[in-house]
Design a protein around this motif. Structure first.
Motif, PDB file in Angstrom:
ATOM      1  N   SER A 103      31.601  80.260  45.201  1.00 18.28           N
ATOM      2  CA  SER A 103      31.695  81.553  45.870  1.00 18.28           C
ATOM      3  C   SER A 103      33.112  81.898  46.255  1.00 18.28           C
ATOM      4  CB  SER A 103      30.829  81.545  47.135  1.00 18.28           C
ATOM      5  OG  SER A 103      31.250  80.521  48.007  1.00 18.28           O
TER       6      SER A 103
ATOM      7  N   ARG B 187      26.648  85.514  43.853  1.00 21.45           N
ATOM      8  CA  ARG B 187      27.685  85.569  44.883  1.00 21.45           C
ATOM      9  C   ARG B 187      29.084  85.480  44.282  1.00 21.45           C
ATOM     10  NH1 ARG B 187      24.005  82.154  47.680  1.00 21.45           N
ATOM     11  NH2 ARG B 187      25.234  80.337  47.059  1.00 21.45           N
TER      12      ARG B 187
ATOM     13  N   SER C 257      23.668  81.607  43.314  1.00 24.46           N
ATOM     14  CA  SER C 257      25.085  81.256  43.473  1.00 24.46           C
ATOM     15  C   SER C 257      25.968  82.035  42.501  1.00 24.46           C
ATOM     16  CB  SER C 257      25.272  79.755  43.278  1.00 24.46           C
ATOM     17  OG  SER C 257      24.793  79.362  41.999  1.00 24.46           O
TER      18      SER C 257
END
Length: 427
Positions: free
Chosen positions: A329, A141, A138
């Motif tokens: 994100s 991203r 995560s």
């Protein structure tokens, strides 16, 4: 058949939209205006600035990246932070995303997971992980999304300045001797000057001045601190055609402010006594006063008084408690006022020529001319009655018809007594 020219072969496309020329250098006055607009708290943001640049340097050393990548990453980090406060973006996330972007620009390719893993291992030495760990998915991203935002912020301007290369050449020119004593002095001078070029990126000086001004300031300040080759540094400064004296003194004073206020957070400041640093700073200020120079180059006192404090500095939230988490994100975007395409141009003259050429296809041209038009003359003669047969009847009853308008009460005509008569004595 006549050959076609270049202008005939190039098709005319859609309108160019909004052209933006990225500013390579930002004066101190414009810099302060931008910082005021984002609510810059000097005490807190200066601490974040030093920590962010230090994090970039530490990760660079852990990944064995060259100094060119560090210089580019620190420049991107400063340009991003003068537009967005730390309450919106965590300074650590911005520092790592700037290093990730600089790795691509300087062709020292590193994956986002490699940079995140190196930062994690530096932060937690007892919990070493590999870049393949799923905990970085995560965060990776989010770093890629922030990288796109950084590219928009810098205006896709990949021109960089690398003072280290020019600095080494100038030091070799200052100490041309090959004897043992000259080699020792040259080595010590180079070590202090090179480390000073790294400390320089903990200030805003690299985004305010050119490479020549940075190198001349480093040489002069190193000579003053070591008390060696001062005359040689001043001679080189006088012969430099591309850097004014005011710019050089401004960079020197920016460095001295860094060394006197944050001495332990720098490489060179901790090598000298604080009294020595203060003496050098007083000496530089005296030279600025004797030369009748401003503390900041191209400073306008009247503009500073006239510019209103639109958004005064207010304390913001801590980056740790910020709404943008490390695993998010989504990236906050600043929308431009118009919806046209934003293009980044680096040559102002080329941008003006392109705009003038495009205007020839989209400007509306009008032509004024006079036209004689014959208008019919209105008939002002009295009009005849619509029903001439009833005219005698209307003439006979003309005196007996009275129109009293729309009064609320009757006025007491013939055969219609006034019903309010006699009310004067009612009370």
């Amino acid at each position: 058949m006549a050959p076609t020219t270049t202008e005939e072969t190039v098709p005319i496309g859609p309108p160019v939209g909004l052209s933006s020329i990225p500013a390579r250098y930002i004066p101190e006055q414009s810099l302060r205006r931008q910082l005021r607009s984002i609510g810059y708290d000097e005490a807190r943001e200066d601490n974040y600035r030093l920590k962010g640049v230090q994090l970039i340097d530490n990760v660079r050393e852990a990944l064995q990246l060259p100094y060119r990548t560090f210089v580019t990453a620190a420049t991107y980090y400063h340009k991003f932070r003068i537009r967005f406060p730390s309450s919106e973006y965590n300074y650590e996330d911005v520092a790592l995303a700037s290093l990730f972007t600089a790795c691509k620009v300087e062709d020292t390719i590193k994956k986002s997971k490699d940079i995140l893993c190196a930062a994690h291992n530096l932060r937690h030495p007892n919990d070493n992980k590999t870049p393949d760990d799923k905990t970085f998915e995560s965060s990776s991203r989010f770093t890629v999304g922030l990288e796109r935002h950084i590219l928009e912020t810098i205006g896709f301007d990949f021109r960089g300045q690398y003072p280290q290369k020019l600095l080494i050449k100038m030091i070799r020119k200052m100490f041309p001797g090959d004897d043992e004593e000259s080699k020792v002095i040259k080595k010590t001078f180079l070590r202090n000057a090179y480390d000073m070029s790294i400390d320089l990126y903990k200030t805003f000086a690299p985004i305010k001045h050119s490479t020549d001004a940075l190198v001349l300031a480093i040489l002069a300040l190193t000579a003053h601190l070591m008390d060696k080759a001062t005359d040689k540094a001043e001679a080189i400064q006088r012969r430099a055609p591309l850097a004014s004296q005011g710019c050089v003194y401004e960079v020197m004073l920016d460095l001295m402010d860094l060394y006197t206020q944050f001495r332990k957070s720098t490489k060179v400041g901790s090598r000298f006594d604080i009294n020595r640093l203060m003496d050098v700073k007083i000496e530089i200020n005296k030279k600025v006063a004797d030369g009748k120079l401003n503390r900041y180059h191209e400073w306008c006192d009247r503009c500073e008084k006239e510019s209103p404090d639109v958004n005064p500095a207010t304390p913001g939230t801590s980056p740790a408690a910020n709404s943008v988490s490390a695993g998010s994100s989504s990236v906050k975007r600043k929308h431009t006022p118009n919806d046209s395409t934003l293009r980044f141009v680096f040559d102002a003259e080329a941008a003006r020529k392109e705009r003038d050429y495009v205007d020839t296809f989209f400007n509306d041209e009008y032509e004024e001319y006079e036209v004689e038009v014959e208008e019919p003359v209105p008939d002002n003669r009295p009009r005849q009655p619509a029903n001439p047969g009833r005219s005698g009847y209307a003439h006979a009853h003309r005196g007996s018809h009275k129109d009293h308008g729309w009064s609320p009460y009757s006025r007491g005509g013939r055969g219609m007594p006034d019903r309010h008569k006699g009310r004067n004595n009612y009370y």
